[in-house]
Write an enzyme that holds these catalytic residues in place. Structure first.
Site, short mmCIF file in Angstrom:
data_model
loop_
_atom_site.label_atom_id
_atom_site.label_comp_id
_atom_site.label_asym_id
_atom_site.label_seq_id
_atom_site.Cartn_x
_atom_site.Cartn_y
_atom_site.Cartn_z
N SER A 85 0.82 -1.22 0.00
CA SER A 85 0.00 0.00 0.00
C SER A 85 0.85 1.26 0.00
O SER A 85 0.52 2.25 -0.67
CB SER A 85 -0.95 0.01 1.20
OG SER A 85 -1.93 -0.99 1.05
N CYS A 86 1.94 1.25 0.74
CA CYS A 86 2.82 2.42 0.81
C CYS A 86 3.45 2.70 -0.56
O CYS A 86 3.60 3.85 -0.96
CB CYS A 86 3.88 2.24 1.88
SG CYS A 86 3.17 2.12 3.55
N THR A 87 3.80 1.65 -1.27
CA THR A 87 4.38 1.80 -2.61
C THR A 87 3.33 2.35 -3.57
O THR A 87 3.61 3.28 -4.34
CB THR A 87 4.94 0.46 -3.11
OG1 THR A 87 5.97 0.03 -2.20
CG2 THR A 87 5.49 0.58 -4.51
#
Length: 154
Positions: free
Chosen positions: A44-46
């Site tokens: 999700s962060c990517t």
């Protein structure tokens, strides 16, 4: 959440990718999109970083700077930026000096296990250094576009 829309955004001066440091006060007079995320190079962060990066020209045209912040060390940010071609600063808050005053270092729970971590949140800070908008508990899909619309409306 510790902060509310209309509050002054607390200043910070933290290490950033590529060496040196970044202070929020250095950006006064510009709109700032400050997004906090849990960990570099996770799914999700990517996706979130790539979405903001893909719209960086539109954010710049609207007069906004994008800054990502997580508790990861600056060295890890360097690798993350290089791997995905990110073109905006990533700030390292290993000591939670910014994350705690912003109310983002919180107790979380996964599979019944409690732990402390970052609540994925985005702040839009206006040219006067005040918080214009807060997106708590962000869902990544469509988020960067929603923030861009708010920047354009500010």
């Amino acid at each position: 959440m510790a902060l509310r829309e209309g509050d002054p955004a607390p200043d910070f001066n933290l290490p950033k990718d590529g060496g040196g440091s970044l202070a929020l006060s250095d950006l006064k007079g510009r709109k700032v999109v400050l997004y906090a995320y849990p960990k570099d190079d996770t799914e999700s962060c990517t996706k979130e970083a790539i979405a903001f990066n893909g719209l960086r020209a539109e954010f710049a045209a609207a007069g906004a700077e994008i800054i990502g912040i997580s508790p990861d060390p600056a060295r890890r940010h360097d690798k993350f930026k290089q791997k995905y071609g990110l073109a905006f600063p990533l700030v390292a808050d290993e000591s939670h000096a910014m994350l705690e005053p912003y109310g983002l270092w919180v107790e979380k729970s996964m599979y019944g296990r409690k732990y402390m971590g970052v609540e994925r949140t985005t702040f839009l800070i206006d040219v006067h250094g005040r918080i214009a908008r807060i997106w708590p508990k962000v869902k990544v899909a469509g988020h960067a576009e929603e923030v861009l619309a708010a920047v354009r409306a500010l």
